[in-house]
Design a protein around this motif. Sequence first.
Motif, PDB file in Angstrom:
ATOM      1  N   ARG A 164       0.843  -1.205   0.000  1.00 53.48           N
ATOM      2  CA  ARG A 164       0.000   0.000   0.000  1.00 53.48           C
ATOM      3  C   ARG A 164       0.875   1.251   0.000  1.00 53.48           C
ATOM      4  NH1 ARG A 164      -4.797   0.429   4.268  1.00 53.48           N
ATOM      5  NH2 ARG A 164      -5.651  -1.060   2.755  1.00 53.48           N
ATOM      6  N   LEU A 165       1.975   1.216   0.776  1.00 48.02           N
ATOM      7  CA  LEU A 165       2.864   2.379   0.824  1.00 48.02           C
ATOM      8  C   LEU A 165       3.486   2.642  -0.547  1.00 48.02           C
ATOM      9  CD1 LEU A 165       4.229   4.556   2.562  1.00 48.02           C
ATOM     10  CD2 LEU A 165       6.099   2.964   2.933  1.00 48.02           C
ATOM     11  N   LYS A 170       3.780   6.275  -5.176  1.00 46.27           N
ATOM     12  CA  LYS A 170       3.639   6.489  -6.616  1.00 46.27           C
ATOM     13  C   LYS A 170       2.594   7.562  -6.905  1.00 46.27           C
ATOM     14  CE  LYS A 170       2.596   4.048 -10.935  1.00 46.27           C
ATOM     15  NZ  LYS A 170       2.200   2.751 -11.555  1.00 46.27           N
ATOM     16  N   VAL A 171       1.458   7.468  -6.210  1.00 52.98           N
ATOM     17  CA  VAL A 171       0.406   8.473  -6.382  1.00 52.98           C
ATOM     18  C   VAL A 171       0.908   9.842  -5.963  1.00 52.98           C
ATOM     19  CG1 VAL A 171      -1.840   9.241  -5.508  1.00 52.98           C
ATOM     20  CG2 VAL A 171      -1.498   6.854  -6.146  1.00 52.98           C
ATOM     21  N   ARG A 173       3.988  11.027  -5.995  1.00 55.24           N
ATOM     22  CA  ARG A 173       4.897  11.586  -6.993  1.00 55.24           C
ATOM     23  C   ARG A 173       4.138  12.107  -8.214  1.00 55.24           C
ATOM     24  NH1 ARG A 173       7.983   6.964  -5.607  1.00 55.24           N
ATOM     25  NH2 ARG A 173       7.180   5.864  -7.440  1.00 55.24           N
ATOM     26  N   GLU A 174       3.165  11.321  -8.680  1.00 57.94           N
ATOM     27  CA  GLU A 174       2.402  11.708  -9.864  1.00 57.94           C
ATOM     28  C   GLU A 174       1.587  12.973  -9.610  1.00 57.94           C
ATOM     29  OE1 GLU A 174       0.122   8.249 -10.708  1.00 57.94           O
ATOM     30  OE2 GLU A 174       1.764   7.181 -11.709  1.00 57.94           O
ATOM     31  N   ARG A 175       0.942  13.036  -8.454  1.00 56.08           N
ATOM     32  CA  ARG A 175       0.125  14.210  -8.135  1.00 56.08           C
ATOM     33  C   ARG A 175       0.987  15.450  -7.904  1.00 56.08           C
ATOM     34  NH1 ARG A 175      -3.952  14.452 -10.320  1.00 56.08           N
ATOM     35  NH2 ARG A 175      -4.719  16.027  -8.878  1.00 56.08           N
ATOM     36  N   ALA A 176       2.189  15.250  -7.326  1.00 52.19           N
ATOM     37  CA  ALA A 176       3.086  16.380  -7.094  1.00 52.19           C
ATOM     38  C   ALA A 176       3.527  16.997  -8.418  1.00 52.19           C
ATOM     39  CB  ALA A 176       4.305  15.929  -6.290  1.00 52.19           C
ATOM     40  N   ARG A 177       3.779  16.144  -9.435  1.00 52.43           N
ATOM     41  CA  ARG A 177       4.162  16.662 -10.760  1.00 52.43           C
ATOM     42  C   ARG A 177       3.003  17.423 -11.402  1.00 52.43           C
ATOM     43  NH1 ARG A 177       7.078  11.637 -11.348  1.00 52.43           N
ATOM     44  NH2 ARG A 177       5.236  10.681 -12.315  1.00 52.43           N
ATOM     45  N   MET A 178       1.790  16.931 -11.218  1.00 49.54           N
ATOM     46  CA  MET A 178       0.630  17.569 -11.827  1.00 49.54           C
ATOM     47  C   MET A 178       0.254  18.875 -11.126  1.00 49.54           C
ATOM     48  SD  MET A 178      -1.856  14.287 -12.610  1.00 49.54           S
ATOM     49  CE  MET A 178      -3.154  15.365 -13.246  1.00 49.54           C
ATOM     50  N   LEU A 179       0.339  18.867  -9.794  1.00 50.90           N
ATOM     51  CA  LEU A 179      -0.112  20.022  -9.020  1.00 50.90           C
ATOM     52  C   LEU A 179       0.986  21.062  -8.812  1.00 50.90           C
ATOM     53  CD1 LEU A 179      -2.104  18.085  -6.260  1.00 50.90           C
ATOM     54  CD2 LEU A 179      -3.069  19.305  -8.219  1.00 50.90           C
ATOM     55  N   GLY A 180       2.244  20.637  -8.936  1.00 53.51           N
ATOM     56  CA  GLY A 180       3.348  21.557  -8.670  1.00 53.51           C
ATOM     57  C   GLY A 180       3.580  21.767  -7.185  1.00 53.51           C
ATOM     58  N   ARG A 181       3.037  20.890  -6.374  1.00 54.24           N
ATOM     59  CA  ARG A 181       3.188  20.939  -4.905  1.00 54.24           C
ATOM     60  C   ARG A 181       2.898  19.561  -4.351  1.00 54.24           C
ATOM     61  NH1 ARG A 181      -1.876  20.348  -2.971  1.00 54.24           N
ATOM     62  NH2 ARG A 181      -3.610  21.124  -4.242  1.00 54.24           N
ATOM     63  N   TYR A 182       3.221  19.377  -3.055  1.00 59.20           N
ATOM     64  CA  TYR A 182       2.908  18.098  -2.432  1.00 59.20           C
ATOM     65  C   TYR A 182       1.394  17.975  -2.229  1.00 59.20           C
ATOM     66  CZ  TYR A 182       7.779  16.993  -1.427  1.00 59.20           C
ATOM     67  OH  TYR A 182       9.098  16.681  -1.560  1.00 59.20           O
TER      68      TYR A 182
END
Length: 314
Positions: A164-165, A170-171, A173-182
């Motif tokens: 699960r971790l 992975k999620v 990292r992907e969301r951080a690239r899309m949002l430009g933030r954690y």
Amino acid sequence: MSPQPDSVGIYLREISKYPMLTPEQEITLARQVKQMMAVQQHQQQRQEQLHRQLTLAELATEMGKSKTEVSQILRLGQKAKEKMIAANLRLVVAIAKKHRWSHLEFLDLVQEGSIGLQKAVERFDSNRGYKFSTCAYWWIRQEITKAIANKSTTIRTPSHMNDRLIKLKKVQRERARMLGRYPTITEIAEFAELRPDQVRECLIAFRQPLSLDTPMGQEEEVDFWEILPSDIASPDEYLDEGLMRQDLANCLLTLKPLQRQVLMLRFGLGSVDKLSTKQIAERLNIKQAKVGTTQKQAIKVLHRQQPQMREYLA
């Protein structure tokens, strides 16, 4: 202790010297390894039955081969195994890089992945029609994730939590690239198809414990254990508590019987439990307003006549 900064670079340069295998070479080497494994498995089974070491001559006789043939199978199989492992160490590094978020050193991840690679070489069957890298990827990842679950935290966590971790990281990292933030816990939970409390539980489970000897403060003048709250009172605290009880008992003696009784019931003094003003009124068969008035009067008396109690409150 962390490895020297150039240790990883040295290792990568070393493994880059080994050439990649062609599909034909892979099949040939895999068959040689498979022949070797068959001989070794037969040897191990017979030795367990006989409770002694089996000589090469005995092994050859049982397998219907000459000593030279058996020796050649073992020698070629071992060389083939070493070639397959060396040629696929880049795959181990690639998979280990995906798990650098763990608290294990990178070269430790590579070492664990190499164990998985060895298992893959020993178990690979070229007759099934799939690539060796497909089989190797699973075994390498299996060993790395198992090591993370068993070794990267002081408290062992279940394998499903480790999986699960990996998904959450992975999620993240992907969301951080899309949002430009954690991303927030809620955002991670939404895209991982989990509840926020499940995300928090997983992240807390893999949080590294803090050593009790960790220096704290701006000048690191105290250790962490020295500032921890404790359920066990120190000798000084026992002494203060004893003196406080004695002084409190003396203070209560200056009150009128009703005032003393109300305070003891209201604050749970002695061996009684704390009660509400309504409960006290019912127990003493007086009005609730009377309970409140009596309590205030008693506290005023204690404040006026017994200032030494302020030391304990301070």
